[in-house]
Every structure is written in structure tokens, then in C-alpha cells.
Design an enzyme around this catalytic site. Structure first.
Site, PDB file in Angstrom:
ATOM      1  N   GLU A   1      -3.738  -3.249   6.665  1.00  9.56           N
ATOM      2  CA  GLU A   1      -2.842  -3.202   7.820  1.00  9.56           C
ATOM      3  C   GLU A   1      -3.355  -3.980   9.026  1.00  9.56           C
ATOM      4  O   GLU A   1      -3.633  -3.425  10.096  1.00  9.56           O
ATOM      5  CB  GLU A   1      -2.565  -1.744   8.184  1.00  9.56           C
ATOM      6  CG  GLU A   1      -1.787  -1.040   7.090  1.00  9.56           C
ATOM      7  CD  GLU A   1      -1.474   0.413   7.375  1.00  9.56           C
ATOM      8  OE1 GLU A   1      -1.995   0.950   8.365  1.00  9.56           O
ATOM      9  OE2 GLU A   1      -0.709   1.010   6.604  1.00  9.56           O
TER      10      GLU A   1
ATOM     11  N   GLU B   1       0.332   1.616  -0.009  1.00  8.77           N
ATOM     12  CA  GLU B   1       0.285   2.978   0.507  1.00  8.77           C
ATOM     13  C   GLU B   1       1.693   3.532   0.581  1.00  8.77           C
ATOM     14  O   GLU B   1       2.619   2.868   1.058  1.00  8.77           O
ATOM     15  CB  GLU B   1      -0.356   3.030   1.902  1.00  8.77           C
ATOM     16  CG  GLU B   1      -1.837   2.742   1.929  1.00  8.77           C
ATOM     17  CD  GLU B   1      -2.441   2.911   3.315  1.00  8.77           C
ATOM     18  OE1 GLU B   1      -1.786   3.575   4.157  1.00  8.77           O
ATOM     19  OE2 GLU B   1      -3.531   2.379   3.546  1.00  8.77           O
TER      20      GLU B   1
END
Length: 875
Positions: A269, A519
Site C-alpha cells: 500500500e 488483502e
């Protein structure tokens, strides 16, 4: 499926039998079968050293300032037998893929260029054990809001003073929210940290500044030079070199590359920092991972706060209907600054870390003021669009194209020096589309790996009867946010499936590569932690029905026409009810010690009541009853061609694999779901109804899908595949009554203390610890039918219908052979339906779909802005 090459597209060497291709939009084995890779992130607990969860303040700063400490033991303890139990549990749930969490801090905490080779060797040992259990792995260089020392995880402490920052002043200036110091350093109460407020650190000065320096320091902070390098090259160089050292260690193991370790993410991320900001005095309308909660300073206000100047900023809260402005709050640092004082580096040299800072880079002053962005004395923002345009160029910044992509290319180049065949998992900033990347960088070995969370559920910690198409709002698909509202569970489930389908379509920018959702998950501490018995006089203890609905909605969305690969966030061996995953009050682990049945849970509570905190993070371990004080070596197989029988000698009183696989799990029926692990052809549609225990798979088969193996026999005018399609059939959904202990007709409950109680336990770091390996092979069940046919499996209660072909069941795997069209024939379509012959297993806390409450119309008329529908896909 296009013909599978016999030579590597990267090296030209002959391809080994275990090689996995990334072609035609899928993972593909050497025979040409489409593979689905599904599993978990191992592990959220690896964000910190053993025994140092984020709520502990004692030694937090002092240890880091002296070089940090080893992460050996994260994510699994290899010395007490626990690793075997945890991996066996994951394998028993049907998972075949792990996203392996490792932080930069774990590799280089002692100082620039000082590597922790003991931790690297430990990591190799854990990877070998993952290989032993049949897992494929991709490495996740994990970060959240930069570092543990800026409120998240990832980078070592020394990177902060390298940026001229004193992180001990983050809390006073609100440049970052630090869990052990929350809400104030003088009176910390870390248990009160609000859900997901840590992610607001992306909207605060520390992360905004450091990510800008990391990705674009040369353009926007040219004065920031250290050891003769711009801070961008300094940080990126050390980061890439550290991950490269680990990659070297894995290569030197000689038995892991490609057979177990498939590839790497470049960074978890990543964040754009201030890049592309239109007006520093206003909030951004471009970045997608900034949740507004608590104080919400603009960049301009955060600059002033960082220099110790009081500011009155917006205050936000997150209620049932998303973020809402709640007025203003004044933050007064009382002159405290986040910028390190010049005295910390006599002669511009750091006495601990050894770097030499260029004299033009003045300590004690905001670096953005030094670059003419604002005036410290007046507070005036001189160049409000400073980060909007590329310096020296008359064009707007494209953060991902201009700055993220060059970093990805450099990272991939270094990793492939160690691992030539590495699949590079492409993960741009959350919810952002990837840029185009040259094939010379991808080399035919690529996977797109975005993340997705149901943001409303993640932040509100409640499964709502309404939701919104967050991705559509962020990408401008609606003229009004009202149009993005989804009411009712059916509409929500459809919307999430469409959002994941849109993310999957983003891969077309890269080429015909597979997509894996890196995720996806849901929180388990919903509704004031009522599932833990903390509300309503314990009425809802063990009731994970809402969590099951939320998680099923997300994982169902990965099925349907999407047929997505994914790794769920997360599995934490140290999870407990009080502190969740041990990091910023997150609680997404699929398993928890506190959800174990019997004496294991009782012992845990006895330690809690006695006030024993000697381990820091409470993690007892179960030991074998036949060998007190030593880890048991009792064997148990949960997958493949072997399963235990109910009368097998199992440890700790587990009667059978159903007992083992449900003990300590939460919402297990949502994530332990059937799926096709290897397909002759390509999945056209997958559907699984957990309430009915009914699985349906439709497969499209083309002439080119004939497996590239030995000769096949002729059948039905075409050819019967020489290899089967393989489907994981979970005992969780399809166990027979004997295995469940339901001969007397009583209901099974995932929270009841079924089976014998556990032995008393001794203290260790991980829970539920034994070694597992095969015990007994059940008989093979073979059938060829086009109608429902009950099976006689010793463990499963199956009713199977196939449109054509034959099948057999081995353990928790169904193998299905069918015909493949000959050259020139139309594509074939085959269907299989698998049900539990006796109907779905009754679980105590199954509940119907919640109806819309009286507040529905109030919410429909509520004013919604795009920021209130953010995906909040940050973990």
C-alpha cells in the site's frame, strides 16, 4: 489456454515441473491447468518484534534509538512446535497461498547497511516449513503509514532522523498518532484508540512528508542531501538493498525459489504523500486512502503544527453513515517541533547512525519552508500548488506514473538479480489503477495485486443493511454519491462483486496477467465486541453471524464470474480479544486463542485474572499430554489423500479434524469455502451458498485446454482429460454426522465445548502447538454420473451432480475428469453441483438477513460526500 512453453520466458532455461506460469489472465501449471491461489496473509503479528505489540510504551523509543531488536520468531515460533499446528490449520482450511509479511525494520533495524542475517536465516527456515505444507508464497515488504514509529509498521526507526525528524514529538504536534501514547503522552490509554484512526496518519505531516521524500525528494526537496545523496535515493537505495539481501538469502537456500516462493510485492500500500496536491490549504480531492476521523489538518495546518504553532482544525467522526464533520478543535503543541534540533548532529554528522548531512539542509526547520513552500514567521503558504506540477516542467504531476513506477522498476530489477523467475506482484496506491509497465520489466512474470475492503464495515465495525459503491465514487462513475448507495444484502453483495470485477479489469493495463487480491477481510470486534461476551450480559458470546455475513459478502464477490485469487488479511498466532491482532487495535485474525474451547481458553483467562503480564503479549501454548513439557509430535493430515478417523489418536482432546479446524476460528464457514484449485479449462462461474452448503462450478473448455501430458482416451466425441479438475471440499461444510457427533441429532455450535477438554498448558509464545503429518488414508470413492449420487466417504456427506464425466473424492479433494473438445469443435461447458446430502450443518448462531431499520429513510436523505464513501482499504 495458449501452449505452455518448455523454456523460461526470462532466462531461456528449461522449466521445472513445479513452475507456475502467469499467462492468459491466470496462474497456470505446466500441464496448462488454470490454478486458483487462495490463502491468508501470514501475518499481521509480524509488524513488530516478539512480545512488542503496538500498545506497549515501555522501551518503545529507547530500544529503537539504540538500534532496535530482532524480529526472530515472527510470524511463527519454530522452537515449540507451534508452526506446525498453525500451518496445518491453514492447510486444513483449504488454503494454498500465503502472502508472507516482512518489514524493512526486521532486516535493517540496527542502522543503515547493518543487516539482521539471523532474522533472514530464520525467515528461510519458516519458508521451508511453509513449503513442507504445500504452500506457495509471495513476499510482502509490508508498511503502514511508513513505520512503527510514525504509528504504523515498516521502516526502521533511523529513517525518521535521517529525514531530519524527531519522532518523539509526533504526538504533541499530531504529526502522527502513536498507539502507546494515545491520546496524550502524559496520560496514555492505548485501549481507547478508536477503530482505524491509525490510518488517518496518511493525512498527517509525518507520512505526507516522508512518502514525498521517498518517491520524489529529488524533484521537490533538492536541498535534502545526506551522505552525498538526495534523501529519495538514500531511502530507496537502502530499502531496495535490504529486500535484496533477503532475496539473496532465499536464493542461497537453493530449495525455495519458484517451488515455494513465487515472487514479491514491491511495497505494501504505497502512498503518494503530497504529490499532486492542488491547494495545500485545502483537503485533497485525488488521494484515496485518507480517512477523516478525529482532528483533520490540511497540509498547511500540519506544516504549522510541525513547527510548534497552534492551529484550529476540523474535527471528524465516523458514525453509522460514514465520516461527518463535528466542528473544530484547537491543537496546541506549545512550541514543540517535529524537526530534529541541530545539536543532535554535531558537525552535521549523526553520532549514532553515522551519516553526514549537507549543510544546506538545516535541522530544526520545516523542510518545506526551506524549499520556499511556506513562510514560518507568518504561516503564509507561498506556493499552494507546489506539489501539483513537476518542477521545471509545465505539466501536472502524475504520482503513480512519474514516481511510483520508477521505484517499481528499480525494485523488480534488484529482486530479479536474486530470483530471475520472480513473479512481480504489481500493487500501486490503493484503489488507483496501475500504470502501463514495459514488458521488458514484467518479462511475462507478473500479477496485479490490489487490495479491497468493505470500508464501511471496516471502520464502523458493524455489518450494515446499507453500503455504497466506494470504488465507483472514487473513480467518478456517479454524478451524485446518492446514486452509489446500495440497500439490502443482495444489493450490497452484488455491488462488492462488481467492484472486485472492476479491479480485476484493471489488469488489462498491464497485459494478460492474473489478478490476486492481496488483502481482503473483515473485523471481528464488531458491535462493541459483543461476540466476545462483552455486552448484553454475554448474550452474544461466540456469535459471529454478522462477521460471517460481512466476510461471506466479500469472498462471495471474489467468486461468481470473477474467479479471483486472494489472500485474506490475516492470521495471527497471538490474536486475543482484548488487543486483537496486537497492532493499533486491529482485529481481523481468522483465529484467536480466546475463541478456543475448553481448558485452553480457561488457562488463558486464569493468567489474565492473575495479572501475569510477564510475556508482554499473552500467548500460552498447548503441550502434548503424553510428553509433558515438550512439544508433541502427534501426526494428523488435513488435506490431500489422507484424513484422520474419529478414533485416531489426536492431541489435546480433539476428536477429529472438524474439532481441530473449528477450534478458535471465527466465521469459519465464510472463509473455509470450496473452490477449484486446478481447472482443465477456465472457470466461467463459481457460486457457493453457505446457508445451503451448495457449491456450483461452471467451466468453459476449449480445444487448446487439453492438458499437455500423456495420451488421453477418446470419450464423447472428444477427449477425456488426462488430468482432472481438482476441487477443495471443506469438511467444515460437508462433514458427515458421525464426524460432527450429531448422531443424536443435536446442533453443532462453533462456540460450544464439544469434545473432551484440553490439558493444562504451559507458557510459550504461540497457541495450540504440535507437529502434524499423515496418519491414515481413507478409501477412495469413485463415481461417474449425471445425477445426484450420495457418497460413502468416512468424513464427508456429499451429493454430487456432474453434467458429464467422472469424479472421485480423496480426503477433502474432489477430482473430476471430463471431455475436452477436439480441434475445430465448439467450446464445451461442464457443470458440477456439490451439496451436503443431509442438508447444511446447523450452527447455533445462524441468523437471517437483517431487515432495514427505521433509520433507513433518514440515511437515504442524509447528506453524503465522496469522502464519506471512501474504501478505507488500508491495512
Amino acid at each position: 489456454m495458449p501452449a505452455i512453453p518448455f523454456l523460461s520466458p526470462v532466462t531461456g532455461a528449461e522449466i521445472p515441473g513445479h513452475y507456475i506460469h502467469t499467462t492468459d489472465g491466470n496462474f497456470v501449471d505446466n500441464a496448462g491447468r488454470t490454478l486458483l491461489l487462495r490463502g491468508v496473509n501470514l501475518s499481521g503479528t509480524a509488524k513488530a518484534p516478539v512480545g512488542k505489540p503496538s500498545y506497549i510504551l515501555e522501551g518503545f523509543w529507547e530500544t529503537a534509538e539504540n538500534g532496535g531488536e530482532s524480529f526472530v520468531g515472527q510470524p511463527l515460533n519454530l522452537e515449540d512446535g507451534s508452526a506446525d499446528v498453525h500451518l496445518a490449520r491453514l492447510r486444513g482450511w483449504g488454503f494454498n497461498m500465503l502472502r508472507y509479511v516482512v518489514t524493512w525494520e526486521a532486516l535493517e533495524h540496527a542502522g543503515p547497511g547493518k543487516y539482521d542475517y539471523e532474522f533472514m536465516d530464520y525467515t528461510v527456515q519458516v519458508l521451508r516449513k511453509c513449503k513442507d505444507y504445500g504452500f506457495k508464497v509471495f513476499m510482502d515488504p509490508h508498511q503502514d503509514v511508513w513505520s512503527r514509529f510514525s504509528g504504523g509498521s515498516g521502516a526502521p526507526y533511523w529513517t525518521l532522523p535521517a529525514c531530519g525528524i524527531n519522532p518523539r514529538n509526533f504526538t504533541a504536534t499530531e504529526a502522527a498518532i502513536i498507539h502507546p501514547e494515545y491520546p496524550v503522552t502524559s496520560d496514555p490509554d492505548p485501549a481507547s484508540l478508536p477503530a482505524m484512526i491509525w490510518s488517518t496518519n496518511y493525512g498527517r505531516l509525518a507520512s505526507r512528508t516522508i512518502f514525498t521524500l521517498f518517491f520524489a525528494g529529488k524533484d521537490f526537496a533538492p536541498k535534502c542531501v545526506i551522505d552525498g545523496q538526495n534523501i529519495q535515493d538514500y531511502l530507496q537505495g537502502h530499502y531496495i538493498a535490504a529486500m535484496g539481501e533477503l532475496a539473496d538469502r532465499i536464493r542461497e537456500a537453493r530449495d525455495l525459489l519458484d517451488e515455494c516462493v513465487l515472487g514479491w510485492d514491491s511495497m505494501n500500500e504505497p502512498f503518494e504523500g503530497l504529490l499532486g496536491w492542488r491547494d495545500l490549504s485545502k483537503s485533497s480531492d485525488r488521494q484515496t486512502n485518507m480517512l477523516k476521523k478525529g482532528s483533520a489538518p490540511t497540509p498547511a495546518q500540519s506544516f504549522r503544527l510541525g513547527m510548534g504553532q497552534a492551529q484550529t482544525v476540523e474535527k471528524w467522526d465516523f458514525g453509522s453513515f460514514g465520516p461527518k464533520k463535528r466542528g473544530q478543535v484547537t491543537v496546541d503543541p506549545h512550541g514543540i517541533k517535529i524537526w530534529a534540533e541541530p545539536s543532535t548532529e554535531p558537525g552535521n554528522v549523526h553520532p549514532k547512525w553515522g551519516w553526514r548531512r549537507d549543510p544546506e539542509w538545516k535541522l530544526g526547520e520545516c523542510i518545506w519552508a526551506q524549499h520556499g513552500v511556506w513562510d514560518i514567521e507568518t504561516g503564509w503558504i507561498v506556493v499552494p500548488d507546489y506539489f501539483m506540477r513537476v518542477p521545471g516542467e509545465d505539466r501536472e504531476v502524475e504520482a503513480i506514473e512519474d514516481y511510483w513506477r520508477p521505484h517499481f522498476r528499480a525494485f523488480a530489477k534488484r529482486i530479479r538479480q536474486s530470483h530471475p523467475e520472480a513473479i512481480m506482484f504489481v500493487q500501486p496506491p490503493v484503489f488507483a489503477q496501475p500504470p502501463s509497465i514495459e514488458e521488458e520489466d514484467l518479462k511475462g512474470r507478473c500479477c496485479y495485486s490490489p487490495h479491497y475492503y468493505d470500508g464501511l464495515t471496516l471502520v464502523s465495525r458493524h455489518w450494515n443493511w446499507f453500503n455504497a459503491d466506494a470504488l465507483g465514487v472514487l473513480r467518478g462513475r456517479y454524478s451524485s454519491p446518492f446514486q452509489a448507495v446500495k440497500i439490502g444484502e443482495a444489493a450490497i453483495r452484488k455491488s462488492i462483486q462488481e467492484q472486485l470485477g472492476e479491479l480485476k479489469s484493471d489488469v488489462d493495463i498491464l497485459g494478460p496477467y492474473p489478478t490476486l487480491i492481496g488483502e481482503i477481510g473483515t473485523p471481528f470486534d464488531m458491535d462493541g465486541r459483543r461476540s466476545y461476551g462483552w455486552t448484553d450480559n454475554g448474550k452474544y458470546l461466540g456469535d459471529y453471524s454478522n462477521q460471517q455475513k460481512a466476510l461471506d459478502a466479500s469472498l462471495n464477490a471474489a467468486d461468481g464470474p470473477n474467479s479471483l485469487n486472494y489472500t485474506i488479511w490475516t492470521y495471527c498466532p497471538d490474536s486475543c480479544h482484548e488487543w486483537g491482532d496486537g497492532w493499533n487495535m486491529e482485529d481481523l485474525s481468522l483465529w484467536s486463542m480466546d475463541d478456543m474451547r475448553g481448558a485452553g481458553r480457561a488457562e488463558f483467562r486464569m493468567r489474565e485474572q492473575s495479572g501475569d503480564r510477564s510475556l508482554g503479549y499473552r500467548t500460552p501454548t498447548l503441550r502434548g499430554r503424553d510428553t509433558p513439557g515438550a512439544a508433541s509430535s502427534v501426526s494428523l493430515s488435513l488435506t490431500g489423500t489422507t484424513t484422520p478417523t474419529p478414533n485416531a489418536s489426536l492431541p489435546f482432546g480433539w476428536r477429529n479434524q472438524y474439532d481441530f479446524l473449528t477450534d478458535g476460528t471465527r466465521a469459519v464457514r465464510a472463509f473455509c469455502r470450496p473452490f477449484a484449485t486446478a481447472v482443465v479449462g477456465v472457470p466461467k462461474r463459481t457460486d457457493f451458498d453457505i446457508a445451503k452448503a451448495e457449491f456450483k462450478l461452471v467451466i468453459r473448455v476449449r480445444p487448446e485446454d487439453t492438458p499437455q501430458t500423456s495420451d488421453s482416451t477418446s470419450m464423447l466425441g472428444g477427449k477425456e482429460s488426462s488430468l482432472p479438475t481438482e476441487i477443495y471440499i471443506p469438511v467444515i461444510h460437508f462433514a458427515n454426522d458421525k464426524l460432527l457427533g450429531q448422531a443424536d441429532g443435536r446442533e453443532a455450535s462453533l462456540s460450544d465445548d464439544i469434545g473432551p477438554t484440553f490439558e493444562p498448558v504451559s507458557t510459550s509464545r504461540n497457541a495450540s502447538t504440535i507437529n502434524l503429518s499423515p496418519i491414515i488414508s481413507p478409501p477412495t470413492i469413485v463415481s461417474s454420473t449425471t445425477t445426484l449420487l450420495p457418497q460413502a466417504s468416512p468424513d464427508l456427506d456429499l451429493s454430487v451432480s456432474v453434467s458429464s464425466g467422472r469424479y472421485e473424492v480423496q480426503g477433502q479433494t474432489l477430482k473430476w475428469w471430463y471431455s475436452v473438445p477436439s480441434e475445430g469443435e465448439e467450446d464445451f461447458e461442464h457443470t458440477i453441483i456439490i451439496k451436503r446430502a443431509g442438508g447444511s450443518i446447523k450452527v447455533k448462531y445462524d441468523e437471517g438477513i437483517q431487515s432495514a431499520g427505521a433509520g433507513m429513510w433518514e440515511w437515504i436523505h442524509h447528506s453524503i460526500c465522496p469522502s464519506s464513501l471512501t474504501g478505507c482499504t488500508i491495512m
